[in-house]
Design a protein around this motif. Sequence first.
Motif, PDB file in Angstrom:
ATOM      1  N   ALA A 138       0.814  -1.219   0.000  1.00 18.36           N
ATOM      2  CA  ALA A 138       0.000   0.000   0.000  1.00 18.36           C
ATOM      3  C   ALA A 138       0.851   1.275   0.000  1.00 18.36           C
ATOM      4  O   ALA A 138       0.589   2.210  -0.751  1.00 18.36           O
ATOM      5  CB  ALA A 138      -0.947   0.003   1.195  1.00 18.36           C
ATOM      6  N   LYS A 139       1.885   1.321   0.845  1.00 20.86           N
ATOM      7  CA  LYS A 139       2.696   2.544   0.934  1.00 20.86           C
ATOM      8  C   LYS A 139       3.521   2.762  -0.333  1.00 20.86           C
ATOM      9  O   LYS A 139       3.632   3.880  -0.830  1.00 20.86           O
ATOM     10  CB  LYS A 139       3.612   2.478   2.165  1.00 20.86           C
ATOM     11  CG  LYS A 139       2.856   2.643   3.478  1.00 20.86           C
ATOM     12  CD  LYS A 139       3.797   2.742   4.657  1.00 20.86           C
ATOM     13  CE  LYS A 139       3.009   2.967   5.954  1.00 20.86           C
ATOM     14  NZ  LYS A 139       3.888   3.052   7.123  1.00 20.86           N
ATOM     15  N   ALA A 142       1.285   3.920  -3.091  1.00 22.99           N
ATOM     16  CA  ALA A 142       0.952   5.341  -2.956  1.00 22.99           C
ATOM     17  C   ALA A 142       2.058   6.219  -3.544  1.00 22.99           C
ATOM     18  O   ALA A 142       1.783   7.182  -4.261  1.00 22.99           O
ATOM     19  CB  ALA A 142       0.724   5.690  -1.485  1.00 22.99           C
ATOM     20  N   THR A 334      -2.126   6.578   2.548  1.00 27.03           N
ATOM     21  CA  THR A 334      -2.238   5.389   3.398  1.00 27.03           C
ATOM     22  C   THR A 334      -2.794   5.727   4.786  1.00 27.03           C
ATOM     23  O   THR A 334      -2.919   4.852   5.627  1.00 27.03           O
ATOM     24  CB  THR A 334      -0.861   4.713   3.557  1.00 27.03           C
ATOM     25  OG1 THR A 334       0.081   5.678   4.037  1.00 27.03           O
ATOM     26  CG2 THR A 334      -0.372   4.170   2.229  1.00 27.03           C
ATOM     27  N   ARG A 335      -3.130   7.008   4.993  1.00 22.36           N
ATOM     28  CA  ARG A 335      -3.629   7.421   6.320  1.00 22.36           C
ATOM     29  C   ARG A 335      -5.079   7.864   6.311  1.00 22.36           C
ATOM     30  O   ARG A 335      -5.751   7.796   7.348  1.00 22.36           O
ATOM     31  CB  ARG A 335      -2.759   8.569   6.864  1.00 22.36           C
ATOM     32  CG  ARG A 335      -1.294   8.197   6.998  1.00 22.36           C
ATOM     33  CD  ARG A 335      -0.468   9.380   7.494  1.00 22.36           C
ATOM     34  NE  ARG A 335       0.957   9.084   7.455  1.00 22.36           N
ATOM     35  CZ  ARG A 335       1.908   9.939   7.798  1.00 22.36           C
ATOM     36  NH1 ARG A 335       1.574  11.152   8.209  1.00 22.36           N
ATOM     37  NH2 ARG A 335       3.173   9.581   7.732  1.00 22.36           N
ATOM     38  N   ARG A 486      -8.940   3.844   3.451  1.00 26.75           N
ATOM     39  CA  ARG A 486      -7.559   4.016   2.993  1.00 26.75           C
ATOM     40  C   ARG A 486      -6.997   2.655   2.584  1.00 26.75           C
ATOM     41  O   ARG A 486      -7.402   1.621   3.129  1.00 26.75           O
ATOM     42  CB  ARG A 486      -6.706   4.644   4.086  1.00 26.75           C
ATOM     43  CG  ARG A 486      -6.486   3.780   5.321  1.00 26.75           C
ATOM     44  CD  ARG A 486      -5.700   4.543   6.379  1.00 26.75           C
ATOM     45  NE  ARG A 486      -5.334   3.690   7.493  1.00 26.75           N
ATOM     46  CZ  ARG A 486      -6.112   3.435   8.533  1.00 26.75           C
ATOM     47  NH1 ARG A 486      -7.313   3.964   8.598  1.00 26.75           N
ATOM     48  NH2 ARG A 486      -5.695   2.647   9.517  1.00 26.75           N
ATOM     49  N   GLY A 488      -5.227  -0.662   2.490  1.00 24.64           N
ATOM     50  CA  GLY A 488      -4.674  -1.460   3.565  1.00 24.64           C
ATOM     51  C   GLY A 488      -5.369  -1.230   4.889  1.00 24.64           C
ATOM     52  O   GLY A 488      -5.087  -1.891   5.874  1.00 24.64           O
TER      53      GLY A 488
END
Length: 510
Positions: A138-139, A142, A334-335, A486, A488
């Motif tokens: 996920a990160k 992004a 991701t937040r 978001r 994940g």
Amino acid sequence: MSKTAAIPPLAADPSRWKALVFIALAQLMVVLDATIVNIALPSAQTDLGISDGNRQWVITAYALAFGGLLLFGGRIADKWGRKNAFVVGLIGFALASAIGGAANGEAMMLGARALQGAFGALLAPAALSLLAVMFTDAKERAKAFGIYGAIAGGGGAVGLILGGVLTEYLNWRWTFFVNIPFAIVAATGAWLVIREPAGSRNRAPLDVPGVVLSTLGLVSLVYGFTRAESEGWSDPLTIGLFAASAVLLASFVLTESKVRSPLLPLRVLLERNRGGVYLSLGLAVISMFGLFLFLTYYLQVVKGYSPVKTGFAFLPMIAGMITGSTQIGARLMTRVPPRLLMGPGFLVAAAGMLLLTQLEVGSSYPALILPAQLLLGLGMGTAFMPAMSLATHGVDPADAGVASAMVNTSQQVGGAIGTALLNTIAASATTAYLADHAAEAAAGGPAAQLIQAQAMVEGYSSAIWWAVGILAASSVIALTLITTGRPGGPVASGSGSAEDAGLKVPVIAH
């Protein structure tokens, strides 16, 4: 009875970041080519003897082929493999660019532009779907889509700068030849480093009726808006093109609901998050392409900027897009849920556009145009990044190419609509202003020239008000339709399933 089986995460592709460099380079080439030719067009028209009536076809031939063939290109990428489609698209684009740069007449130029559009329609969805299947964390995803989103959003403005520099210091032919080294480097690098995941191809037979109906329908739609700009909305052929487009696209949807292996599975289009992305992004691009057109004319015609100075005047927008995409969007994706990036992002862009409604003949670039561009770039960059990521949100890997093609299609159709719709609004407002000041315009001299300039700016300002409203509508659509959580993270209320969160979890029956 059934259970959900947990599946281990896929091993990360060790060459994914190297692959991103070449994918981003190819995307930059395709996006900037939509605008790089605009600044070179007057010189090319003179050299090749293209008539005023036919010069629009240098732009339109590219737009029609690119917009009309995107869905076909996306499905071909799913069938052939994205790496193969990507490399073939790059080689074809380079050859078409060489033909365009060497053109010795109108027919050769228009044929080269159509070929560029056709190979671009193969290349663009392959590039985006490669990212979707290569970046699984996920990160990292992004960050990758942050870079891709910045290029997709800012490439058009880069094209204006590059077009100005090449035209002024070399000649218009280099706006075509410059694509060749881009394509060679990207194709060589892609062939060496891209490793497409196994089992992600779609082996189903090609939906020929879907190809024919979608291509003809999209070509009719794009050409209808292009013709409306030059011939007016009441022109019989314009009306006929819109009617034909409606019938063809409705037939396409009906066909896709019935055939066994559709070109565009309706599940790709009707999932609310992807649908929200396609719609909100298409509307936002209407505003952005209209602004490129108005600011280019304002800076060159009203303010007297050279092509190079005009190109560099767009730098704040590019800086804003890169910052919004890589520093705001990528860090927050991701937040927070995507809608909380896209909705506010489009509103910030609308605020920048709102500043430009105050445009006057004597407006200061540092005091008005620069801050407006920064806001517009920041907002669009922040919104573009999650939009690009969600274009393939929750989709089966076998459909990744056609899902990617849809986001490109929404941008291409949005660009065609933006140029035609906003230009028509501006032209009407300019005509009305001149009619109200006919006596002053008839007097001649500096006063008449000032009235002409004021009439142009009045037209731009009127159209920009519409662009503000369209961006506000994009924000509302993003906040309303996009409900996924978001990446994940937990699924947002109302999104309905783990698949809606982009998680493909198989169900094993017992």
